[in-house]
Design a protein around this motif. Structure first.
Motif, PDB file in Angstrom:
ATOM      1  N   TYR A  65      -1.004  48.986  77.537  1.00  0.00           N
ATOM      2  CA  TYR A  65      -2.264  49.709  77.765  1.00  0.00           C
ATOM      3  C   TYR A  65      -3.430  48.750  78.040  1.00  0.00           C
ATOM      4  O   TYR A  65      -4.067  48.824  79.093  1.00  0.00           O
ATOM      5  CB  TYR A  65      -2.549  50.604  76.551  1.00  0.00           C
ATOM      6  CG  TYR A  65      -3.557  51.713  76.752  1.00  0.00           C
ATOM      7  CD1 TYR A  65      -4.203  51.919  77.961  1.00  0.00           C
ATOM      8  CD2 TYR A  65      -3.845  52.594  75.702  1.00  0.00           C
ATOM      9  CE1 TYR A  65      -5.114  52.960  78.121  1.00  0.00           C
ATOM     10  CE2 TYR A  65      -4.754  53.635  75.859  1.00  0.00           C
ATOM     11  CZ  TYR A  65      -5.391  53.810  77.070  1.00  0.00           C
ATOM     12  OH  TYR A  65      -6.284  54.840  77.216  1.00  0.00           O
ATOM     13  N   HIS A  66      -3.697  47.834  77.083  1.00  0.00           N
ATOM     14  CA  HIS A  66      -4.836  46.926  77.242  1.00  0.00           C
ATOM     15  C   HIS A  66      -4.433  45.460  77.194  1.00  0.00           C
ATOM     16  O   HIS A  66      -5.286  44.589  77.126  1.00  0.00           O
ATOM     17  CB  HIS A  66      -5.883  47.193  76.167  1.00  0.00           C
ATOM     18  CG  HIS A  66      -6.452  48.574  76.203  1.00  0.00           C
ATOM     19  ND1 HIS A  66      -5.944  49.596  75.433  1.00  0.00           N
ATOM     20  CD2 HIS A  66      -7.455  49.119  76.945  1.00  0.00           C
ATOM     21  CE1 HIS A  66      -6.630  50.713  75.677  1.00  0.00           C
ATOM     22  NE2 HIS A  66      -7.548  50.457  76.597  1.00  0.00           N
TER      23      HIS A  66
ATOM     24  N   GLU B 112     -10.729  60.421  76.454  1.00  0.00           N
ATOM     25  CA  GLU B 112     -11.019  59.073  75.956  1.00  0.00           C
ATOM     26  C   GLU B 112     -10.476  57.998  76.909  1.00  0.00           C
ATOM     27  O   GLU B 112     -11.131  56.988  77.169  1.00  0.00           O
ATOM     28  CB  GLU B 112     -10.424  58.877  74.561  1.00  0.00           C
ATOM     29  CG  GLU B 112     -10.834  57.537  73.977  1.00  0.00           C
ATOM     30  CD  GLU B 112     -10.261  57.292  72.601  1.00  0.00           C
ATOM     31  OE1 GLU B 112      -9.042  57.061  72.511  1.00  0.00           O
ATOM     32  OE2 GLU B 112     -11.012  57.344  71.623  1.00  0.00           O
ATOM     33  N   ASN B 113      -9.293  58.233  77.446  1.00  0.00           N
ATOM     34  CA  ASN B 113      -8.716  57.270  78.389  1.00  0.00           C
ATOM     35  C   ASN B 113      -9.594  57.125  79.631  1.00  0.00           C
ATOM     36  O   ASN B 113      -9.757  56.037  80.174  1.00  0.00           O
ATOM     37  CB  ASN B 113      -7.312  57.719  78.787  1.00  0.00           C
ATOM     38  CG  ASN B 113      -6.726  56.856  79.893  1.00  0.00           C
ATOM     39  OD1 ASN B 113      -6.372  55.710  79.661  1.00  0.00           O
ATOM     40  ND2 ASN B 113      -6.649  57.398  81.102  1.00  0.00           N
ATOM     41  N   ASP B 116     -12.412  54.636  79.309  1.00  0.00           N
ATOM     42  CA  ASP B 116     -11.979  53.284  78.957  1.00  0.00           C
ATOM     43  C   ASP B 116     -11.862  52.424  80.216  1.00  0.00           C
ATOM     44  O   ASP B 116     -11.242  52.848  81.196  1.00  0.00           O
ATOM     45  CB  ASP B 116     -10.616  53.397  78.256  1.00  0.00           C
ATOM     46  CG  ASP B 116     -10.053  52.060  77.840  1.00  0.00           C
ATOM     47  OD1 ASP B 116     -10.436  51.573  76.773  1.00  0.00           O
ATOM     48  OD2 ASP B 116      -9.236  51.498  78.595  1.00  0.00           O
ATOM     49  N   ALA B 118     -11.170  48.847  79.802  1.00  0.00           N
ATOM     50  CA  ALA B 118     -10.380  47.653  79.475  1.00  0.00           C
ATOM     51  C   ALA B 118      -8.924  47.769  79.926  1.00  0.00           C
ATOM     52  O   ALA B 118      -8.221  46.765  80.046  1.00  0.00           O
ATOM     53  CB  ALA B 118     -10.447  47.389  77.970  1.00  0.00           C
ATOM     54  N   HIS B 119      -8.466  48.996  80.196  1.00  0.00           N
ATOM     55  CA  HIS B 119      -7.059  49.151  80.596  1.00  0.00           C
ATOM     56  C   HIS B 119      -6.852  48.954  82.095  1.00  0.00           C
ATOM     57  O   HIS B 119      -5.708  48.852  82.550  1.00  0.00           O
ATOM     58  CB  HIS B 119      -6.514  50.518  80.160  1.00  0.00           C
ATOM     59  CG  HIS B 119      -7.011  51.694  80.978  1.00  0.00           C
ATOM     60  ND1 HIS B 119      -8.247  52.254  80.816  1.00  0.00           N
ATOM     61  CD2 HIS B 119      -6.410  52.420  81.952  1.00  0.00           C
ATOM     62  CE1 HIS B 119      -8.400  53.272  81.656  1.00  0.00           C
ATOM     63  NE2 HIS B 119      -7.294  53.398  82.368  1.00  0.00           N
ATOM     64  N   VAL B 136     -14.475  42.607  79.345  1.00  0.00           N
ATOM     65  CA  VAL B 136     -15.417  43.725  79.338  1.00  0.00           C
ATOM     66  C   VAL B 136     -16.728  43.195  78.772  1.00  0.00           C
ATOM     67  O   VAL B 136     -16.800  42.791  77.609  1.00  0.00           O
ATOM     68  CB  VAL B 136     -14.890  44.900  78.490  1.00  0.00           C
ATOM     69  CG1 VAL B 136     -15.940  46.004  78.392  1.00  0.00           C
ATOM     70  CG2 VAL B 136     -13.599  45.447  79.089  1.00  0.00           C
ATOM     71  N   ALA B 265     -15.299  46.465  73.374  1.00  0.00           N
ATOM     72  CA  ALA B 265     -15.026  47.149  74.639  1.00  0.00           C
ATOM     73  C   ALA B 265     -14.869  48.653  74.442  1.00  0.00           C
ATOM     74  O   ALA B 265     -14.963  49.423  75.393  1.00  0.00           O
ATOM     75  CB  ALA B 265     -13.759  46.574  75.281  1.00  0.00           C
ATOM     76  N   ASP B 266     -14.614  49.066  73.199  1.00  0.00           N
ATOM     77  CA  ASP B 266     -14.336  50.474  72.911  1.00  0.00           C
ATOM     78  C   ASP B 266     -15.548  51.244  72.405  1.00  0.00           C
ATOM     79  O   ASP B 266     -15.399  52.333  71.849  1.00  0.00           O
ATOM     80  CB  ASP B 266     -13.214  50.581  71.864  1.00  0.00           C
ATOM     81  CG  ASP B 266     -11.936  49.929  72.331  1.00  0.00           C
ATOM     82  OD1 ASP B 266     -11.500  50.237  73.449  1.00  0.00           O
ATOM     83  OD2 ASP B 266     -11.375  49.104  71.590  1.00  0.00           O
ATOM     84  N   SER B 269     -15.667  54.883  73.355  1.00  0.00           N
ATOM     85  CA  SER B 269     -14.743  55.779  72.662  1.00  0.00           C
ATOM     86  C   SER B 269     -15.133  55.947  71.200  1.00  0.00           C
ATOM     87  O   SER B 269     -14.949  57.019  70.612  1.00  0.00           O
ATOM     88  CB  SER B 269     -13.294  55.305  72.821  1.00  0.00           C
ATOM     89  OG  SER B 269     -12.940  54.416  71.811  1.00  0.00           O
TER      90      SER B 269
END
Lengths: 227, 290
Positions: A65-66, B112-113, B116, B118-119, B136, B265-266, B269
């Motif tokens: 994922y990350h 939430e995805n 984001d 960072a993915h 990020v 980075a989150d 979220s």
């Protein structure tokens, strides 16, 4: 929970990740570039992504994922979103005890791992999932012995019961012996991990693999009928 | 009825694209665990090109409205107003309803995805991100109390192909809005018109707490790509996201801190989860401990 087989060693090659299940425990099993095997809870602590979808870089497993990197001890040591950051030591994959022995990877998700030592188990055959309880699989492989490789004089012996390991030993010095370690996935799924003695030829391995298909079909059929 | 469902029932959700069904055509779907039927009405007059719809939940007709090229439904008796997207009335934009993607995940995890970044290098490799451009940078997040929306601003990220219209990598700027628990709107640098922002929204139809239909919608400046190309680009992105969303454990989004580990980075979220918790928007979330 006890020690259980989850894979043949041969089937988890360098830099590979696989998923294994033991009851409610969903796990990621992976092998580093140098050959170290680890089994972890199948969940990245960051966002819960299954680590079995991740990728191996050198001695680390990275989450799909990350890209968070975890070393063989389970510690997160690199977060790509913050390349300069030293991740806190509290970010860890939940690791289980594992051992490699007799050509099989063994895991205990709740305690110390106690692999079953099978000295003459050297040639990997295959792992095969069977939709039945472990006792039915054990019974199936005991009864339906292979017609040509394992003669009518074959002796079926349960050499361990936690987990179950079955030895099929034919009479006669040149005959091929077979070992089956049973992975108790849940009450309706068993995986049979099959190995043979070192005198097994490639043709023998192919024949044993086909035999395993037949035993699975018969066992699943009888398990279905008895329900 | 539980409080999470009662809360969720008062919001509006998309159930079909405008023009998706031919007059007289009917489809079956689900919303918040309730079976619904969506029927395209026969036009009142012959000049009407897209039929209106009637939606029934457990047999009874429910409130319907049209917005952003979709039909929206509210099953509750005290409906909140549907959020607005100003750019939806700008005539020089291309409006692209992208169809629907069914995902076996909590509707909240889908939103939430979407928030984001960072993915991007790992899930949308070579498109929305690429190693080694993984960092990020610090950005700003707040809840805009005047409209009660989560807003994230000053986000910058390197993207190899930020949009269908992009030729080569660019440093893309992002702004995110969360105007409702199951909707998110993104404003990002338009490759063809650097002074303007493309709009990409994610409208989520919760079938139940662990399954959703996601309806992406775009309002772009792009006069070269065909509609099909634009849709394909967005579908590619979202199918890559689905491979993640269907493999997150637990299936429901944890709102209490400590169950998952965020980093800087989150922050979006983190703000989203706090905002959901404060509102009582628990549908699709793990049980919350006060």
């Amino acid at each position: 929970m006890s020690t259980q087989p989850v894979s043949l060693s041969r089937d988890l090659t360098i830099k590979q990740v696989m998923r294994a299940e033991l009851g409610d425990v969903d796990m990621a099993v992976w092998r580093s570039a140098s050959g170290v095997v680890s089994a972890w809870e199948n969940r990245c602590p960051h966002r819960g992504m299954r680590l079995s979808h991740g990728f191996v870089r050198g001695e680390s497993l990275a989450c799909a994922y990350h890209g968070w990197h975890y070393n063989c001890a389970g510690a997160c040591h690199y977060i790509p979103a913050h390349p300069e950051l030293a991740p806190p030591k509290t970010i860890k994959a939940n690791a289980y005890n594992i051992a490699e022995a007799s050509g099989i990877i063994w895991v205990n998700a709740t305690g110390n791992v106690a692999p079953i030592d099978i000295p003459s188990s050297t040639v990997p055959v295959r792992s095969i999932p069977i939709a039945c309880p472990v006792e039915s699989a054990l019974n199936g492989f005991s009864k339906h012995t292979h017609q040509s490789l394992l003669t009518q004089h074959t002796q079926a012996e349960i050499i361990a019961d936690t987990p179950y390991v079955l030895a099929l030993t034919p009479v006669g010095s040149n005959s091929v012996g077979v070992y089956i370690a049973f992975q108790h996935v849940n009450d309706s799924t068993t995986v049979a991990h099959i190995t043979a003695t070192d005198n097994a030829s490639m043709n023998d391995v192919v024949a044993l693999s086909r035999w395993a298909n037949e035993v699975r079909d018969i066992t699943e059929f009888s398990a279905g009928v008895s329900e | 009825m539980n409080a999470a469902l009662e809360h969720a029932l008062q919001d509006w959700y998309p159930v079909a694209m405008v023009g998706e069904l031919a007059p007289g055509e009917c489809k079956h779907s689900k919303l918040l665990g309730v079976d619904i039927t969506v029927l395209a009405n026969h036009a009142g007059n012959a000049t009407e090109s897209t039929p209106t719809i009637t939606v029934r939940a457990d047999g009874a007709p429910v409130d319907v409205q049209q917005a952003f090229d979709h039909w929206w439904v509210c099953l509750g008796n005290k409906p909140r107003s549907l959020f607005t997207i100003e750019e939806a009335s700008e005539a020089d934009r291309r409006f692209v309803p992208c169809g629907v993607v069914r995902v076996a995940c909590s509707p909240l995890r889908a939103v939430e995805n979407f928030l984001d970044i960072a993915h991007f290098p790992f899930v949308h490799t070579g498109v929305l991100g690429a190693e080694p451009h993984t960092e990020v940078y610090k950005y700003d997040v707040k809840v805009d109390e005047s409209v009660d929306e989560v807003i994230a601003t000053n986000i910058k990220f390197y993207q190899p192909q930020a949009a269908k219209s992009a030729e080569g990598g660019i440093q893309t700027e992002y702004i995110y809005r969360v105007p409702a628990p199951m909707a998110a709107v993104l404003y990002k640098t338009c490759p063809l018109k650097p002074d303007a922002l493309d709009v990409i929204a994610l409208f989520v139809q919760p079938l139940d707490e662990q399954t959703c239909d996601v309806w992406p919608w775009m309002a772009l400046y792009d006069d070269t790509s065909t509609q099909a190309e634009l849709i394909q680009f967005q579908q590619l992105i979202f199918l890559q996201d689905r491979s993640i969303l269907e493999n997150q454990l637990p299936k429901k989004l944890p709102l209490d801190p400590g169950q998952e580990i965020p980093t800087k980075a989150d922050y979006t979220s983190v703000a989203y989860r706090r905002w959901l918790k404060k509102r009582g928007a628990y549908y699709g979330a793990l049980e919350v401990h006060p």
